[in-house]
Motif scaffolding. Structure first.
Motif, PDB file in Angstrom:
ATOM      1  N   LEU A   3       0.709  -1.211  -0.042  1.00 45.38           N
ATOM      2  CA  LEU A   3       0.236  -0.044   0.048  1.00 45.38           C
ATOM      3  C   LEU A   3       0.862   1.254  -0.022  1.00 45.38           C
ATOM      4  O   LEU A   3       0.480   2.375  -0.588  1.00 45.38           O
ATOM      5  CB  LEU A   3      -0.987   0.112   1.253  1.00 45.38           C
ATOM      6  CG  LEU A   3      -1.998  -1.340   1.423  1.00 45.38           C
ATOM      7  CD1 LEU A   3      -2.856  -0.984   2.447  1.00 45.38           C
ATOM      8  CD2 LEU A   3      -2.942  -0.902   0.043  1.00 45.38           C
ATOM      9  N   MET A  61      -8.943  -0.460   1.554  1.00 48.19           N
ATOM     10  CA  MET A  61      -8.290  -0.347   2.989  1.00 48.19           C
ATOM     11  C   MET A  61      -8.639   0.407   3.987  1.00 48.19           C
ATOM     12  O   MET A  61      -9.043   0.168   5.001  1.00 48.19           O
ATOM     13  CB  MET A  61      -6.698  -0.269   2.509  1.00 48.19           C
ATOM     14  CG  MET A  61      -6.041  -0.381   3.722  1.00 48.19           C
ATOM     15  SD  MET A  61      -6.180  -2.006   4.670  1.00 48.19           S
ATOM     16  CE  MET A  61      -5.501  -3.179   3.369  1.00 48.19           C
ATOM     17  N   LEU A  94       1.156   2.107  -3.632  1.00 46.19           N
ATOM     18  CA  LEU A  94       0.042   2.894  -4.017  1.00 46.19           C
ATOM     19  C   LEU A  94      -0.019   4.255  -3.662  1.00 46.19           C
ATOM     20  O   LEU A  94      -0.400   5.117  -4.681  1.00 46.19           O
ATOM     21  CB  LEU A  94      -1.082   1.974  -3.891  1.00 46.19           C
ATOM     22  CG  LEU A  94      -1.180   0.662  -4.237  1.00 46.19           C
ATOM     23  CD1 LEU A  94      -2.415  -0.012  -3.479  1.00 46.19           C
ATOM     24  CD2 LEU A  94      -1.167   0.673  -5.970  1.00 46.19           C
ATOM     25  N   LEU A 116      -6.890   1.830  -2.239  1.00 43.45           N
ATOM     26  CA  LEU A 116      -6.727   2.520  -0.880  1.00 43.45           C
ATOM     27  C   LEU A 116      -7.901   2.812  -0.386  1.00 43.45           C
ATOM     28  O   LEU A 116      -7.999   2.618   1.148  1.00 43.45           O
ATOM     29  CB  LEU A 116      -5.919   3.691  -1.201  1.00 43.45           C
ATOM     30  CG  LEU A 116      -4.338   3.456  -1.461  1.00 43.45           C
ATOM     31  CD1 LEU A 116      -3.506   4.975  -2.084  1.00 43.45           C
ATOM     32  CD2 LEU A 116      -3.620   2.850  -0.479  1.00 43.45           C
TER      33      LEU A 116
END
Length: 301
Positions: free
Chosen positions: A3, A73, A6, A70
């Motif tokens: 992540l 998440m 990203l 994202l």
């Protein structure tokens, strides 16, 4: 997929500059560059042209996917946090709560919902309503019953009133008193931000006909402070009858006030709270109050 890579990719895409992206993310430019390069190798495509920095066609298509990943998440983290909050019930207790009913309700709740962790929060006199509306606690054993549309109330006990006086005062020798005997006592003062409803309860305001009570020069916001102040001979307090079973204190005496109207202790909760644990706790409290109240001397006679 990492992540952090990203996040670095999206920051560069939105800032159009590796250095500005690093500043926004509180990372070094080298780490942001490394994250983008690692992501490009993982995907097998070039995401940016470097001079000037701009998205490639593949990068433009990947922006939406990165944002969705994202966001998913973030939603997952928020959902887990909410679940953690719902797995804990924070119980506020003012003074001795609803006497013997308080531990009885907590024990019954533990048997019914053993997966819910219970936290106890001691409330002072100024938190009569605020602890609930500010989400410091989920339910609260308080007295008197809050008169606030934001708060739902279940009456648990209806008890006789008492005054707490220094053992050195003449009044301490009386087996009981009447309101006329106590209204002129110097009552221990409360802070200015104490809810009016609680101060009216403490000072027997209804019986005063609008007259202000005599206040001592000492202040208190907890039962411990009331008792230590009374033991020092510096003022009187008042409470429900069950108070004397929980706070026997050298230098103080609790005297029943025979003609004072009985008062309630209650379980309070936010009126709009849909937490199933709160509903269960309230239901158990109401049921046990009906069943155990008379046996535990928690109903005024």
């Amino acid at each position: 997929m990492d992540l952090r890579r990203l996040a670095s990719f999206l920051a560069v895409a939105e800032e159009g500059h590796f250095g500005k992206a690093a500043t926004r993310l509180f990372r070094s430019p080298a780490s942001v560059t490394a994250h983008v390069q690692q992501l490009e190798r993982e995907l097998g495509v070039r995401l940016f042209d470097r001079s000037p920095v701009r998205l490639t066609p593949a990068g433009e298509r990947f922006v939406g996917h990165a944002r969705s990943l994202l966001a998913a998440m973030d939603a997952a983290v928020a959902d887990v946090a909410e679940a953690a909050a719902e797995s804990t019930l924070r119980i506020g207790v003012m003074s001795n709560g609803s006497a013997e009913l308080t531990p009885a309700v907590v024990q019954a709740f533990h048997r019914a919902r053993p997966e819910i962790r219970v936290e106890f929060v001691a409330l002072d006199f100024t938190e009569h309503v605020s602890a609930l509306v500010r989400h410091k606690v989920d339910v609260a054993f308080v007295r008197p019953a809050p008169d606030d549309e934001r708060v739902a109330v279940d009456v648990l006990t209806t008890e006789r009133r008492i005054v707490v006086v220094p053992a050195s005062w003449e009044l301490a020798d009386a087996p009981s008193v009447r309101l006329a005997d106590v209204l002129d006592l110097p009552f221990i003062a409360l802070p200015d931000h104490t809810p009016r409803q609680f101060s009216d309860y403490l000072y027997f305001a209804e019986a005063r006909g609008g007259l202000s009570p005599h206040r001592s020069t000492s202040h208190a916001v907890t039962p411990h402070e009331v008792l230590t102040t009374a033991a020092a001979g510096r003022g009187a307090g008042s409470a429900l009858e069950s108070f004397q079973r929980y706070y026997p204190w050298p230098g103080t005496v609790c005297v029943p006030v025979l003609d004072a109207p009985p008062e309630h202790s209650v379980l309070a909760a936010r009126a709009d709270d849909r937490n199933p644990a709160v509903r269960t706790f309230r239901s158990l409290a109401a049921s046990l109050a009906r069943e155990l109240g008379p046996r535990l001397r928690l109903t005024a006679t």
